[in-house]
Motif scaffolding. Structure first.
Motif, PDB file in Angstrom:
ATOM      1  N   LYS A 152       0.777  -1.299  -0.076  1.00  0.00           N
ATOM      2  CA  LYS A 152      -0.042  -0.001  -0.020  1.00  0.00           C
ATOM      3  C   LYS A 152       0.881   1.349  -0.009  1.00  0.00           C
ATOM      4  CE  LYS A 152      -4.053  -2.246   2.002  1.00  0.00           C
ATOM      5  NZ  LYS A 152      -5.074  -2.086   2.968  1.00  0.00           N
ATOM      6  N   LEU A 153       2.101   1.288  -0.467  1.00  0.00           N
ATOM      7  CA  LEU A 153       2.892   2.311  -0.676  1.00  0.00           C
ATOM      8  C   LEU A 153       2.399   2.934  -2.059  1.00  0.00           C
ATOM      9  CD1 LEU A 153       6.286   1.156   0.621  1.00  0.00           C
ATOM     10  CD2 LEU A 153       4.634   2.720   1.749  1.00  0.00           C
ATOM     11  N   TYR A 154       1.200   3.258  -2.371  1.00  0.00           N
ATOM     12  CA  TYR A 154       0.656   3.642  -3.625  1.00  0.00           C
ATOM     13  C   TYR A 154       1.492   5.025  -4.445  1.00  0.00           C
ATOM     14  CZ  TYR A 154      -3.265   0.816  -2.005  1.00  0.00           C
ATOM     15  OH  TYR A 154      -3.978  -0.334  -1.477  1.00  0.00           O
ATOM     16  N   GLN A 155       2.235   5.685  -3.537  1.00  0.00           N
ATOM     17  CA  GLN A 155       2.813   6.775  -4.413  1.00  0.00           C
ATOM     18  C   GLN A 155       3.475   6.383  -5.453  1.00  0.00           C
ATOM     19  OE1 GLN A 155       3.518   5.986  -1.217  1.00  0.00           O
ATOM     20  NE2 GLN A 155       5.439   6.262  -0.567  1.00  0.00           N
ATOM     21  N   TYR A 156       3.896   5.238  -5.215  1.00  0.00           N
ATOM     22  CA  TYR A 156       5.394   4.557  -6.315  1.00  0.00           C
ATOM     23  C   TYR A 156       4.677   4.104  -7.599  1.00  0.00           C
ATOM     24  CZ  TYR A 156       8.281   5.273  -2.337  1.00  0.00           C
ATOM     25  OH  TYR A 156       9.219   5.600  -1.585  1.00  0.00           O
ATOM     26  N   VAL A 157       3.200   3.566  -7.789  1.00  0.00           N
ATOM     27  CA  VAL A 157       2.679   3.054  -8.381  1.00  0.00           C
ATOM     28  C   VAL A 157       2.395   3.679  -9.722  1.00  0.00           C
ATOM     29  CG1 VAL A 157       0.859   1.518  -8.995  1.00  0.00           C
ATOM     30  CG2 VAL A 157       1.498   1.417  -6.816  1.00  0.00           C
ATOM     31  N   THR A 158       2.840   3.096 -10.800  1.00  0.00           N
ATOM     32  CA  THR A 158       2.408   3.849 -12.191  1.00  0.00           C
ATOM     33  C   THR A 158       2.151   2.681 -13.246  1.00  0.00           C
ATOM     34  OG1 THR A 158       4.760   3.641 -13.057  1.00  0.00           O
ATOM     35  CG2 THR A 158       4.054   5.602 -11.680  1.00  0.00           C
ATOM     36  N   THR A 159       1.216   3.379 -14.173  1.00  0.00           N
ATOM     37  CA  THR A 159       1.326   2.528 -15.549  1.00  0.00           C
ATOM     38  C   THR A 159       1.705   3.142 -16.635  1.00  0.00           C
ATOM     39  OG1 THR A 159      -0.833   3.483 -16.068  1.00  0.00           O
ATOM     40  CG2 THR A 159      -1.095   1.652 -14.680  1.00  0.00           C
ATOM     41  N   MET A 160       2.403   2.323 -17.465  1.00  0.00           N
ATOM     42  CA  MET A 160       3.215   2.986 -18.500  1.00  0.00           C
ATOM     43  C   MET A 160       3.236   2.280 -19.969  1.00  0.00           C
ATOM     44  SD  MET A 160       7.116   3.624 -16.569  1.00  0.00           S
ATOM     45  CE  MET A 160       7.036   2.089 -15.718  1.00  0.00           C
ATOM     46  N   VAL A 161       3.038   3.286 -20.776  1.00  0.00           N
ATOM     47  CA  VAL A 161       3.267   3.043 -22.355  1.00  0.00           C
ATOM     48  C   VAL A 161       4.320   3.710 -22.924  1.00  0.00           C
ATOM     49  CG1 VAL A 161       1.827   2.894 -24.544  1.00  0.00           C
ATOM     50  CG2 VAL A 161       0.582   2.471 -22.080  1.00  0.00           C
ATOM     51  N   CYS A 162       5.069   2.914 -23.769  1.00  0.00           N
ATOM     52  CA  CYS A 162       6.152   3.522 -24.353  1.00  0.00           C
ATOM     53  C   CYS A 162       5.958   3.183 -25.983  1.00  0.00           C
ATOM     54  CB  CYS A 162       7.478   3.323 -23.982  1.00  0.00           C
ATOM     55  SG  CYS A 162       9.065   3.894 -24.928  1.00  0.00           S
ATOM     56  N   ILE A 163       6.383   4.075 -26.835  1.00  0.00           N
ATOM     57  CA  ILE A 163       6.112   3.578 -28.389  1.00  0.00           C
ATOM     58  C   ILE A 163       7.614   4.117 -28.895  1.00  0.00           C
ATOM     59  CG2 ILE A 163       5.216   4.474 -30.552  1.00  0.00           C
ATOM     60  CD1 ILE A 163       2.771   5.376 -29.214  1.00  0.00           C
ATOM     61  N   ALA A 164       8.079   2.859 -29.560  1.00  0.00           N
ATOM     62  CA  ALA A 164       9.617   3.039 -29.993  1.00  0.00           C
ATOM     63  C   ALA A 164       9.555   2.986 -31.414  1.00  0.00           C
ATOM     64  CB  ALA A 164      10.278   2.051 -29.434  1.00  0.00           C
ATOM     65  N   LEU A 165      10.249   3.860 -32.116  1.00  0.00           N
ATOM     66  CA  LEU A 165      10.313   3.605 -33.546  1.00  0.00           C
ATOM     67  C   LEU A 165      11.770   3.520 -33.955  1.00  0.00           C
ATOM     68  CD1 LEU A 165       9.037   4.786 -36.405  1.00  0.00           C
ATOM     69  CD2 LEU A 165       9.910   7.037 -36.092  1.00  0.00           C
ATOM     70  N   ASN A 166      11.674   2.419 -34.736  1.00  0.00           N
ATOM     71  CA  ASN A 166      13.018   1.620 -35.249  1.00  0.00           C
ATOM     72  C   ASN A 166      13.924   1.658 -33.859  1.00  0.00           C
ATOM     73  OD1 ASN A 166      12.464   1.229 -37.880  1.00  0.00           O
ATOM     74  ND2 ASN A 166      12.639   3.505 -38.192  1.00  0.00           N
ATOM     75  N   GLY A 167      13.251   1.255 -32.652  1.00  0.00           N
ATOM     76  CA  GLY A 167      14.364   0.994 -31.527  1.00  0.00           C
ATOM     77  C   GLY A 167      14.371   2.158 -30.867  1.00  0.00           C
ATOM     78  N   LYS A 168      13.989   3.395 -31.004  1.00  0.00           N
ATOM     79  CA  LYS A 168      14.362   4.592 -30.221  1.00  0.00           C
ATOM     80  C   LYS A 168      12.896   4.985 -29.590  1.00  0.00           C
ATOM     81  CE  LYS A 168      15.835   9.365 -30.740  1.00  0.00           C
ATOM     82  NZ  LYS A 168      16.756  10.305 -31.743  1.00  0.00           N
ATOM     83  N   PRO A 169      13.005   5.340 -28.534  1.00  0.00           N
ATOM     84  CA  PRO A 169      11.777   5.713 -27.731  1.00  0.00           C
ATOM     85  C   PRO A 169      11.675   7.087 -28.140  1.00  0.00           C
ATOM     86  CG  PRO A 169      13.780   5.687 -26.134  1.00  0.00           C
ATOM     87  CD  PRO A 169      14.113   5.254 -27.590  1.00  0.00           C
TER      88      PRO A 169
END
Length: 313
Positions: A152-169
């Motif tokens: 319940k240390l909720y301040q650290y929780v995130t959801t993440m999405v990353c889009i990389a183009l030809n291997g580069k974020p």
């Protein structure tokens, strides 16, 4: 000219074939503005299901980490994964998506269907750009800082999405569900309002953020090489990347191996802000679909003075 039944069927069949070919071709070209909007929506949808299930968890143990801690996974991790992946695949079925919980079997349900119906976010000020779907890889972390989530240390929780183009974020989204804050950036294009800050918050001492549970021998190494520095132990790579982006710390350092879905979104955000995230040998991290999902050689994340931290680890 006499039009018979066979002619009508032939014309209709040709129209169907042309339509199918058009749809297949169009699905291979992705509008990055739409992809950004979808990434924001997917991360927030994942966050919503985490909030809804935080008091009704099934917790499993995947095994032990190298540090000897339980590698936990929860039912919220799985639900968030299914909603986030289904959301993206529903709109862009040709995209290659890599998630931390990719082995999860997602069953259809009305609960999930309500999330995958997406209306574009208000990004009218962002210009469109089109790229080939084959050149893109989507990295998803459906629940970062799972161990802390169970505490319940909720301040650290995130959801993440990353889009990389030809291997580069190039596009990164980090959503904090318990604060309802979504930070995002598209390299060279735009960023969320919370990242448009010029405030100077660095102090006299160098502030370094490290993992509270996967630190390895980093404390001993830094004690040998640095003086007048402050060490901040935090959880979640997404959280620590935002510490750098918000100028709360001078650097986020990590010495052990780390998964790419943990760091890709933060990498994109820091790149968009003029910062850097590299491995400890100052090499850029490859996020292409055929790359190793593990970044073996640690990382250094900064907004300024990146060279200052090269060699420390």
């Amino acid at each position: 000219m006499r039009i018979n039944k066979t002619t009508i069927i032939g014309i209709f069949s040709c129209m169907i074939i042309i339509y199918i070919i058009h749809r297949r071709k169009s699905s291979r070209i992705i509008n990055l503005k739409e992809a950004l909007s979808l990434a924001i929506y997917a991360s927030q949808s994942g966050g919503n299901v985490i909030l809804e299930n935080r008091n009704n968890l099934i917790i499993k143990n995947k095994g032990l980490t190298k540090e000897g801690l339980e590698d936990k996974v929860t039912s919220a991790d799985y639900l968030s994964h299914c909603i986030m992946v289904k959301t993206i695949k529903h709109h862009f079925p040709s995209l290659n998506v890599i998630s931390e919980e990719s082995d999860t079997l997602c069953s259809p349900s009305d609960e999930m269907e309500k999330f995958i119906k997406h209306d574009s976010s208000n990004l009218d000020y962002v210009k469109e750009e089109w790229v080939k779907a084959d050149d893109l890889t989507i990295w998803i972390d459906p629940l970062d800082a799972t161990h802390e989530f169970t505490e319940k240390l909720y301040q650290y929780v995130t959801t993440m999405v990353c889009i990389a183009l030809n291997g580069k974020p190039i596009i990164g989204v980090i959503h904090k569900p318990f604060e309802n804050i979504t930070s995002w950036a598209w390299v060279g294009k735009s960023r969320s309002a919370d990242l448009d800050t010029n405030k100077k918050v660095y102090g006299e001492n160098v502030k370094i953020s490290i993992s509270r549970s996967h630190s390895g021998k980093i404390k001993e190494i830094l004690n040998e090489k640095l003086t007048n520095y402050e060490l901040i132990e935090a959880a979640g790579a997404g959280y620590k990347s935002l510490q750098v982006a918000y100028k709360e710390v001078d650097a986020y350092l990590h010495i052990t191996a780390i998964k790419k879905w943990d760091i890709c979104a933060g990498n994109a955000i820091l790149d968009a802000l003029g910062g850097k995230m590299t491995d400890r040998e100052q090499r850029n991290i490859d996020y292409s679909k055929n790359s190793n999902v593990i970044n073996e050689n640690g990382l250094i994340a900064t907004l300024n003075n990146h060279d200052k931290f090269i060699g420390l680890l």
